[in-house]
Scaffold this motif. Structure first.
Motif, PDB file in Angstrom:
ATOM      1  N   GLY A   7       0.913  -1.204   0.009  1.00  0.00           N
ATOM      2  CA  GLY A   7      -0.077  -0.018  -0.092  1.00  0.00           C
ATOM      3  C   GLY A   7       0.737   1.304   0.205  1.00  0.00           C
ATOM      4  N   THR A  37       0.567  -1.027  -5.038  1.00  0.00           N
ATOM      5  CA  THR A  37      -0.959  -0.734  -5.297  1.00  0.00           C
ATOM      6  C   THR A  37      -0.975  -0.023  -6.761  1.00  0.00           C
ATOM      7  OG1 THR A  37      -1.478  -0.664  -3.029  1.00  0.00           O
ATOM      8  CG2 THR A  37      -2.852   0.561  -4.594  1.00  0.00           C
ATOM      9  N   VAL A  59      -2.478   2.023  -9.981  1.00  0.00           N
ATOM     10  CA  VAL A  59      -3.622   3.002 -10.159  1.00  0.00           C
ATOM     11  C   VAL A  59      -3.781   3.170 -11.795  1.00  0.00           C
ATOM     12  CG1 VAL A  59      -4.683   5.081  -9.867  1.00  0.00           C
ATOM     13  CG2 VAL A  59      -3.578   4.210  -8.131  1.00  0.00           C
ATOM     14  N   ASP A 100      -5.441  -1.909  -9.237  1.00  0.00           N
ATOM     15  CA  ASP A 100      -6.093  -1.960  -8.264  1.00  0.00           C
ATOM     16  C   ASP A 100      -7.130  -1.146  -8.205  1.00  0.00           C
ATOM     17  OD1 ASP A 100      -4.651  -4.260  -6.548  1.00  0.00           O
ATOM     18  OD2 ASP A 100      -3.082  -2.631  -6.965  1.00  0.00           O
ATOM     19  N   LEU A 101      -6.801   0.046  -8.750  1.00  0.00           N
ATOM     20  CA  LEU A 101      -7.578   1.257  -8.923  1.00  0.00           C
ATOM     21  C   LEU A 101      -7.828   1.788  -9.995  1.00  0.00           C
ATOM     22  CD1 LEU A 101      -6.767   3.127  -5.497  1.00  0.00           C
ATOM     23  CD2 LEU A 101      -8.785   1.603  -5.957  1.00  0.00           C
ATOM     24  N   LEU A 145      -8.907   9.465  -3.684  1.00  0.00           N
ATOM     25  CA  LEU A 145      -9.209   8.262  -4.146  1.00  0.00           C
ATOM     26  C   LEU A 145      -8.118   7.215  -3.281  1.00  0.00           C
ATOM     27  CD1 LEU A 145     -10.550   5.987  -5.800  1.00  0.00           C
ATOM     28  CD2 LEU A 145      -8.786   6.522  -7.454  1.00  0.00           C
ATOM     29  N   ARG A 171      -6.224   8.157  -0.742  1.00  0.00           N
ATOM     30  CA  ARG A 171      -5.942   8.071   0.678  1.00  0.00           C
ATOM     31  C   ARG A 171      -7.321   7.004   1.241  1.00  0.00           C
ATOM     32  NH1 ARG A 171      -3.095  11.397   3.583  1.00  0.00           N
ATOM     33  NH2 ARG A 171      -1.935  13.012   2.616  1.00  0.00           N
ATOM     34  N   ALA A 172      -8.363   7.322   0.567  1.00  0.00           N
ATOM     35  CA  ALA A 172      -9.519   6.438   0.902  1.00  0.00           C
ATOM     36  C   ALA A 172      -9.284   4.732   0.935  1.00  0.00           C
ATOM     37  CB  ALA A 172     -10.778   6.660  -0.054  1.00  0.00           C
ATOM     38  N   ASN A 173      -8.528   4.451   0.018  1.00  0.00           N
ATOM     39  CA  ASN A 173      -8.564   3.000  -0.589  1.00  0.00           C
ATOM     40  C   ASN A 173      -7.096   2.529  -0.112  1.00  0.00           C
ATOM     41  OD1 ASN A 173     -10.981   2.222  -2.156  1.00  0.00           O
ATOM     42  ND2 ASN A 173     -10.776   4.352  -2.760  1.00  0.00           N
ATOM     43  N   VAL A 174      -6.004   3.177  -0.154  1.00  0.00           N
ATOM     44  CA  VAL A 174      -4.721   2.839   0.232  1.00  0.00           C
ATOM     45  C   VAL A 174      -4.230   3.056   1.272  1.00  0.00           C
ATOM     46  CG1 VAL A 174      -2.506   2.586  -0.828  1.00  0.00           C
ATOM     47  CG2 VAL A 174      -4.484   2.945  -2.481  1.00  0.00           C
ATOM     48  N   THR A 210      -3.280   4.126   5.037  1.00  0.00           N
ATOM     49  CA  THR A 210      -3.916   4.018   6.322  1.00  0.00           C
ATOM     50  C   THR A 210      -3.435   4.831   7.459  1.00  0.00           C
ATOM     51  OG1 THR A 210      -2.494   2.204   6.858  1.00  0.00           O
ATOM     52  CG2 THR A 210      -4.403   1.507   5.814  1.00  0.00           C
TER      53      THR A 210
END
Length: 306
Positions: free
Chosen positions: A133, A229, A231, A278-279, A299, A301-304, A306
Motif C-alpha cells: 500500500g 498498489t 492505479v 487495483d484502482l 481516492l 487516501r480512501a483506498n490505500v 492508512t
C-alpha cells in the motif's frame, strides 16, 4: 505404401541427404509427427482429415515443406490440438502445462484473475499489505498525467517520487529511444526490470510513474502488481494526444489522423492489461489538473493509505 501406412509407427522414407532443412521447420515437423503418433493416427488419416496430400504432410513432418499457416491450422484441427501446440508454445511443452491449460480454458476473467493471484502467492513472496500500500504505481498511456499527478501525489503523501523511464535511462546511460535503436526491445525490458526491482527494494514509500508499455511485458507487470498498489490513470484518446502535444512533443501528430487511429488501437490493445490495476481514475472527467489531483488524492487516501 498402403501397408506401410497401416500403422502410425510404420517406417517412412527419409529426406534426401542434401536437403536443406531450417531448424524451425525440422522442429515443427517433429511436433506434428509426435502428436500424430500420440493420437495413434496414420499419416493417411491425418492427411485426409486435414484435406492435404500425404506427400504434403510427409514434407511437413520431415521439415522440408514451407507450409502455409492455413495448412497448419487444418493439420491442427485434424490432430485435435491447438495451433500453438504445433508451433511449440511453452504452454504445450509438457503434460503438466497441457493439463493446466485445460483447467483454465473457457474460464471467465474473474476465475483467471483468482488463478493468477493464487499462483502469484504460491511462487512469489510479495510484501505485506502495508508495504504494498505504501508503494503506489501509476499506469496508463503517455499523456494520462502519471508524471504531473504523481509528483503532486508523492509530495502530498510525503513519499518519494520516481519516473521509471528516467531510472531506465540512468541504468542504460542513454535515452529510451537510443536503447531501442541500439540494443533492441529485449534489452530495454531488462533495464526496465532492473529499474523496477531497485525501486521496490530501496523505497518503502514511493509513487512510481511507469512507462506506458510496461504492461506489455508479463514478467515486469506481474512484479509491479505483486509489490505495488496500481492505479490506472485513464483518459480519452483525444486527451492523450493533446496533452503530449502540449508538452512540446509533436511526434504523435506527425502522421495525423493515422496517429490518432494508432493511438486508439494501442489503447484498445492495452486496456485489458491496464484493467488489472487495483484502482482506476479517469482524468478526462476533470476540467483541470488541480481538480484531477484532489480527486486522485482522495481516492488514494480512501483506498490505500492508512
Amino acid at each position: 505404401m498402403e501397408i506401410e501406412e497401416a500403422s502410425p509407427l510404420a517406417a517412412t522414407a527419409s529426406p534426401a541427404p542434401d536437403a536443406v532443412r531450417h531448424p524451425f521447420l525440422v522442429a515443427l515437423g517433429e511436433r506434428v509427427r509426435t502428436l500424430r503418433l500420440r493420437r495413434g493416427m496414420t499419416r493417411k488419416a491425418v492427411a485426409k482429415s486435414a484435406e492435404v496430400s500425404e506427400r504434403h504432410l510427409a514434407n511437413l513432418e520431415y521439415g522440408t515443406g514451407n507450409v502455409s499457416i492455413l495448412v497448419l491450422l487444418q493439420v491442427a484441427n485434424a490432430l485435435q490440438c491447438e495451433l500453438a501446440e504445433l508451433l511449440g508454445d511453452v504452454t504445450t511443452s509438457s503434460p503438466e502445462w497441457l493439463m493446466i491449460r485445460e483447467l483454465l480454458e473457457r474460464r471467465g476473467e474473474s476465475d483467471l484473475r483468482r488463478a493468477r493471484q493464487s499462483l502469484s502467492e504460491m511462487f512469489h513472496h510479495a510484501g505485506s499489505d502495508r508495504a504494498k500500500g505504501a508503494r503506489i504505481a501509476l499506469i496508463g498511456l503517455r499523456g494520462a498525467g502519471k508524471t504531473s499527478l504523481g509528483q503532486r501525489l508523492a509530495a502530498d503523501l510525503g513519499y518519494a517520487f520516481i519516473e521509471l523511464s528516467r531510472e531506465i535511462e540512468q541504468f542504460a546511460g542513454c535515452s529510451i529511444n537510443e536503447i531501442h535503436n541500439l540494443y533492441g526491445t529485449n534489452a530495454y525490458r531488462r533495464y526496465e526490470r532492473r529499474a523496477l526491482e531497485e525501486a521496490i527494494q530501496i523505497y518503502p514509500e514511493v509513487v512510481i510513474a511507469t512507462p506506458g508499455g510496461l504492461v506489455a511485458d508479463a514478467a515486469n507487470f506481474n512484479l509491479l502488481l505483486q509489490h505495488c498498489t496500481t492505479v490506472w490513470l485513464q483518459a480519452d484518446a483525444t486527451d492523450h494526444m493533446s496533452r503530449v502535444a502540449a508538452q512540446g512533443d509533436m511526434r504523435p501528430m506527425a502522421a495525423s489522423p493515422e496517429a490518432m487511429e494508432d493511438l486508439k488501437r494501442i489503447l484498445a490493445g492495452r486496456s485489458a492489461f491496464y484493467a488489472k490495476a487495483d484502482l482506476r481514475f479517469d482524468t478526462s472527467h476533470h476540467p483541470d489538473e488541480d481538480s484531477a489531483f484532489h480527486a486522485l488524492r482522495d481516492l488514494v487516501r480512501a483506498n490505500v493509505v492508512t
